[in-house]
Scaffold this motif. Sequence first.
Motif, mmCIF file in Angstrom:
data_model
loop_
_atom_site.group_PDB
_atom_site.id
_atom_site.type_symbol
_atom_site.label_atom_id
_atom_site.label_comp_id
_atom_site.label_asym_id
_atom_site.label_seq_id
_atom_site.Cartn_x
_atom_site.Cartn_y
_atom_site.Cartn_z
ATOM 1 N N ILE A 180 34.101 -2.657 -36.741
ATOM 2 C CA ILE A 180 34.979 -2.328 -37.871
ATOM 3 C C ILE A 180 35.283 -0.825 -37.920
ATOM 4 C CG2 ILE A 180 34.318 -4.283 -39.315
ATOM 5 C CD1 ILE A 180 32.424 -2.341 -40.821
ATOM 6 N N GLY A 181 35.005 -0.134 -36.809
ATOM 7 C CA GLY A 181 35.350 1.281 -36.775
ATOM 8 C C GLY A 181 34.247 2.229 -36.353
ATOM 9 N N THR A 182 33.069 1.708 -35.999
ATOM 10 C CA THR A 182 31.986 2.569 -35.541
ATOM 11 C C THR A 182 31.935 2.583 -34.013
ATOM 12 O OG1 THR A 182 30.406 0.730 -35.668
ATOM 13 C CG2 THR A 182 30.552 2.209 -37.576
ATOM 14 N N ALA A 183 31.114 3.480 -33.481
ATOM 15 C CA ALA A 183 30.915 3.583 -32.034
ATOM 16 C C ALA A 183 29.513 4.111 -31.783
ATOM 17 C CB ALA A 183 31.951 4.516 -31.404
ATOM 18 N N HIS A 184 28.966 3.798 -30.620
ATOM 19 C CA HIS A 184 27.669 4.347 -30.247
ATOM 20 C C HIS A 184 27.848 5.787 -29.789
ATOM 21 C CE1 HIS A 184 27.223 -0.054 -29.690
ATOM 22 N NE2 HIS A 184 26.027 0.165 -30.203
ATOM 23 N N GLY A 185 26.899 6.639 -30.128
ATOM 24 C CA GLY A 185 26.992 8.033 -29.717
ATOM 25 C C GLY A 185 27.574 8.908 -30.815
ATOM 26 N N TYR A 198 30.476 11.152 -32.876
ATOM 27 C CA TYR A 198 31.878 11.057 -33.256
ATOM 28 C C TYR A 198 32.514 12.445 -33.180
ATOM 29 C CZ TYR A 198 30.528 6.537 -35.252
ATOM 30 O OH TYR A 198 30.044 5.270 -35.431
ATOM 31 N N LYS A 199 33.738 12.504 -32.678
ATOM 32 C CA LYS A 199 34.466 13.766 -32.644
ATOM 33 C C LYS A 199 35.022 14.089 -34.026
ATOM 34 C CE LYS A 199 35.705 13.448 -27.759
ATOM 35 N NZ LYS A 199 36.811 13.415 -26.760
ATOM 36 N N GLU A 200 35.236 13.074 -34.829
ATOM 37 C CA GLU A 200 35.657 13.254 -36.215
ATOM 38 C C GLU A 200 35.045 12.134 -37.042
ATOM 39 O OE1 GLU A 200 39.959 10.974 -35.909
ATOM 40 O OE2 GLU A 200 39.880 13.144 -35.717
ATOM 41 N N GLU A 201 35.061 12.303 -38.355
ATOM 42 C CA GLU A 201 34.421 11.317 -39.228
ATOM 43 C C GLU A 201 35.037 9.933 -39.028
ATOM 44 O OE1 GLU A 201 34.354 10.433 -43.972
ATOM 45 O OE2 GLU A 201 33.726 12.455 -43.354
ATOM 46 N N PRO A 202 34.197 8.915 -38.785
ATOM 47 C CA PRO A 202 34.735 7.565 -38.622
ATOM 48 C C PRO A 202 35.221 7.005 -39.949
ATOM 49 C CG PRO A 202 32.347 7.487 -38.687
ATOM 50 C CD PRO A 202 32.733 8.956 -38.661
ATOM 51 N N HIS A 203 36.143 6.078 -39.877
ATOM 52 C CA HIS A 203 36.648 5.425 -41.085
ATOM 53 C C HIS A 203 36.517 3.918 -40.902
ATOM 54 C CE1 HIS A 203 38.180 9.141 -42.814
ATOM 55 N NE2 HIS A 203 38.627 9.446 -41.611
ATOM 56 N N LEU A 204 35.606 3.337 -41.651
ATOM 57 C CA LEU A 204 35.327 1.914 -41.512
ATOM 58 C C LEU A 204 36.406 1.081 -42.207
ATOM 59 C CD1 LEU A 204 31.472 1.885 -42.173
ATOM 60 C CD2 LEU A 204 32.728 2.465 -40.089
ATOM 61 N N ASP A 205 36.769 -0.020 -41.582
ATOM 62 C CA ASP A 205 37.751 -0.930 -42.165
ATOM 63 C C ASP A 205 37.013 -1.868 -43.117
ATOM 64 O OD1 ASP A 205 39.685 -2.846 -42.747
ATOM 65 O OD2 ASP A 205 40.573 -2.762 -40.748
ATOM 66 N N LEU A 206 36.910 -1.440 -44.353
ATOM 67 C CA LEU A 206 36.125 -2.181 -45.339
ATOM 68 C C LEU A 206 36.781 -3.490 -45.758
ATOM 69 C CD1 LEU A 206 34.930 0.813 -47.533
ATOM 70 C CD2 LEU A 206 33.652 -0.379 -45.738
ATOM 71 N N GLU A 207 38.100 -3.514 -45.764
ATOM 72 C CA GLU A 207 38.790 -4.758 -46.105
ATOM 73 C C GLU A 207 38.535 -5.819 -45.037
ATOM 74 O OE1 GLU A 207 43.280 -6.467 -47.107
ATOM 75 O OE2 GLU A 207 42.957 -4.330 -46.789
ATOM 76 N N LEU A 208 38.566 -5.411 -43.774
ATOM 77 C CA LEU A 208 38.254 -6.334 -42.683
ATOM 78 C C LEU A 208 36.826 -6.835 -42.815
ATOM 79 C CD1 LEU A 208 38.890 -7.713 -39.981
ATOM 80 C CD2 LEU A 208 38.212 -5.588 -38.836
ATOM 81 N N LEU A 209 35.916 -5.939 -43.142
ATOM 82 C CA LEU A 209 34.523 -6.322 -43.341
ATOM 83 C C LEU A 209 34.395 -7.393 -44.422
ATOM 84 C CD1 LEU A 209 31.440 -6.109 -43.268
ATOM 85 C CD2 LEU A 209 31.625 -3.979 -44.586
ATOM 86 N N SER A 210 35.066 -7.208 -45.535
ATOM 87 C CA SER A 210 35.005 -8.188 -46.622
ATOM 88 C C SER A 210 35.522 -9.551 -46.172
ATOM 89 C CB SER A 210 35.825 -7.694 -47.814
ATOM 90 O OG SER A 210 35.253 -6.540 -48.386
ATOM 91 N N ASN A 211 36.572 -9.538 -45.376
ATOM 92 C CA ASN A 211 37.135 -10.797 -44.892
ATOM 93 C C ASN A 211 36.195 -11.498 -43.920
ATOM 94 O OD1 ASN A 211 39.476 -10.397 -46.383
ATOM 95 N ND2 ASN A 211 40.546 -9.354 -44.710
ATOM 96 N N ILE A 212 35.508 -10.729 -43.086
ATOM 97 C CA ILE A 212 34.528 -11.315 -42.160
ATOM 98 C C ILE A 212 33.366 -11.910 -42.948
ATOM 99 C CG2 ILE A 212 32.851 -10.805 -40.345
ATOM 100 C CD1 ILE A 212 34.776 -8.594 -39.387
ATOM 101 N N ALA A 213 32.874 -11.144 -43.922
ATOM 102 C CA ALA A 213 31.736 -11.600 -44.728
ATOM 103 C C ALA A 213 32.051 -12.885 -45.482
ATOM 104 C CB ALA A 213 31.324 -10.502 -45.709
ATOM 105 N N ALA A 214 33.299 -13.060 -45.848
ATOM 106 C CA ALA A 214 33.695 -14.248 -46.604
ATOM 107 C C ALA A 214 33.698 -15.506 -45.754
ATOM 108 C CB ALA A 214 35.081 -14.034 -47.212
ATOM 109 N N LEU A 215 33.791 -15.342 -44.431
ATOM 110 C CA LEU A 215 33.938 -16.501 -43.557
ATOM 111 C C LEU A 215 32.709 -16.846 -42.719
ATOM 112 C CD1 LEU A 215 37.590 -16.160 -42.177
ATOM 113 C CD2 LEU A 215 36.741 -17.661 -43.977
ATOM 114 N N THR A 216 31.752 -15.934 -42.605
ATOM 115 C CA THR A 216 30.592 -16.222 -41.771
ATOM 116 C C THR A 216 29.297 -16.098 -42.565
ATOM 117 O OG1 THR A 216 29.297 -15.527 -39.844
ATOM 118 C CG2 THR A 216 30.587 -13.834 -40.933
#
Length: 275
Positions: A169-174, A176-194
């Motif tokens: 949803i927007g993270t990476a290992h290692g 970051y060159k700039e602050e990451p921005h997590l897709d929170l709306e996508l996260l909510s949609n995933i949480a609703a279905l699994t």
Amino acid sequence: MNLKDKLKLFTQKKRGLLATNCYNMETLHGVLKAASDLNEPLILQLTQSSIEYMGLETAVSLCRSGLKQYGVEGWLHLDHGGSIQLIQSCLDAGFDSVMIDASELPFKENIRITSEAVKIAEHYGAHVEAELGFVAKLGQTHINKGFTQPEEAKIFTEATGIDSLAIAIGTAHGFYKEEPHLDLELLSNIAALTPATLVLHGGSGVPSRQLQAAISRGICKVNLATEIKNIFMSSLKKTLSLNEEIDLRKEFPVATEQVTSLVKEKLIAVKNQPD
């Protein structure tokens, strides 16, 4: 309480459970001291490279004895297991949880391999984590190559029977060159279905407010690795540059204390909710 039940409980409470990688006795004691001081549970994670470095039996013994020594409620987890053979070896060695990572393979192949790992783990009563979507690993570009899609997450979880799902949803290992921005709306949609516990890899460098927002929307397990390695080595290099001391028993504790301070901050962050 076993890990499956703990993650379910924390998900219901909308609070996170920190999972920290450890690389030697010093980093292990650093994270355990933090958990002990705050009376917080902790997942100890080992990768294949750490297992190869320390030796499987030695690594397991260190983690188990450390949890007992510091009086911490904790579990031992294989992080990014790349083969069924490694999964089997870790389960035989007494791991509470294993991650099978076939996320870079085609969707159907990921399902096949993950399902095989789940069947094996059932005989041990072990928790199983898998990954779906693209979370850049060290050396890979951080550009989004495929966030986890809600419908695919639902199909994948139901087809494999996994307990936890690491999502992109927007993270990476290692770093970051700039602050990451997590897709929170996508996260909510995933949480609703699994029904699977949702896992955030690449927790190093993610601001506390974003971690807390992600936890409030369904993330439970939060991985921390790169920052632990970095703060330990940075502190050690600085200390060694200031003197000619050769007694590692005097120099290593300074770096270990820095790990403890870092992990305390992360434990507080995943426990608390945003204002």
